[in-house]
Design an enzyme around this catalytic site. Sequence first.
Site, PDB file in Angstrom:
ATOM      1  N   ASN A   6       0.506  -0.896  -0.027  1.00  0.00           N
ATOM      2  CA  ASN A   6      -0.437  -0.568   0.065  1.00  0.00           C
ATOM      3  C   ASN A   6       0.925   1.074  -0.311  1.00  0.00           C
ATOM      4  O   ASN A   6       1.451   1.395   0.578  1.00  0.00           O
ATOM      5  CB  ASN A   6      -0.852   0.103   1.588  1.00  0.00           C
ATOM      6  N   ALA A   8       0.947   4.137   0.619  1.00  0.00           N
ATOM      7  CA  ALA A   8       0.354   5.289   1.827  1.00  0.00           C
ATOM      8  C   ALA A   8       1.257   4.416   3.023  1.00  0.00           C
ATOM      9  O   ALA A   8       1.102   5.448   3.727  1.00  0.00           O
ATOM     10  CB  ALA A   8      -1.010   5.578   1.870  1.00  0.00           C
ATOM     11  N   CYS A   9       1.335   3.516   2.889  1.00  0.00           N
ATOM     12  CA  CYS A   9       2.087   2.678   4.396  1.00  0.00           C
ATOM     13  C   CYS A   9       3.760   2.612   4.614  1.00  0.00           C
ATOM     14  O   CYS A   9       4.481   2.992   3.298  1.00  0.00           O
ATOM     15  CB  CYS A   9       1.875   0.997   4.113  1.00  0.00           C
ATOM     16  N   SER A  10       3.656   3.637   5.653  1.00  0.00           N
ATOM     17  CA  SER A  10       5.321   4.039   6.189  1.00  0.00           C
ATOM     18  C   SER A  10       6.100   2.161   5.728  1.00  0.00           C
ATOM     19  O   SER A  10       7.386   2.579   5.603  1.00  0.00           O
ATOM     20  CB  SER A  10       5.789   4.160   6.715  1.00  0.00           C
ATOM     21  N   ARG A  13       6.826   1.593   2.665  1.00  0.00           N
ATOM     22  CA  ARG A  13       8.018   2.328   1.894  1.00  0.00           C
ATOM     23  C   ARG A  13       9.001   1.677   2.290  1.00  0.00           C
ATOM     24  O   ARG A  13      10.360   2.061   1.165  1.00  0.00           O
ATOM     25  CB  ARG A  13       7.356   3.798   1.731  1.00  0.00           C
TER      26      ARG A  13
END
Length: 120
Positions: A6, A8-10, A13
């Site tokens: 996802n 948006a997920c740290s 990333r």
Amino acid sequence: MEIWINPACSKCRSAIDLLDAEGAEYTVRRYLEDVPTEDEIRAVLERLGLEPWDITRTGEAVAKELGLKDWPREAGSRGKWIAALAGHPKLIQRPIITADDGSAVVGRTEDAVRDAMGRG
């Protein structure tokens, strides 16, 4: 290798950054857009050696709506859990990395991502 993320997920990333820094070859699957089927979830669970409730994000709002915390965590309920993950992919723990050797890891830590890279 394939990594389910996802964006948006740290943690996702961070895993991608580490894979890139190490020059790993991988493909990205944005699993909220390219939703895994129940069969794909079963296959990943087998590769992880986990049960569906082990990779379910029970803190998500949809988990509360479905009452997941009260669902039995037993073989007879496995299909219901898998259907919930396929129907609500936001519930799937992330990132999941499937290695070329047939194994998989939930890559929430640098060590787990490195483990997946070591498996090819």
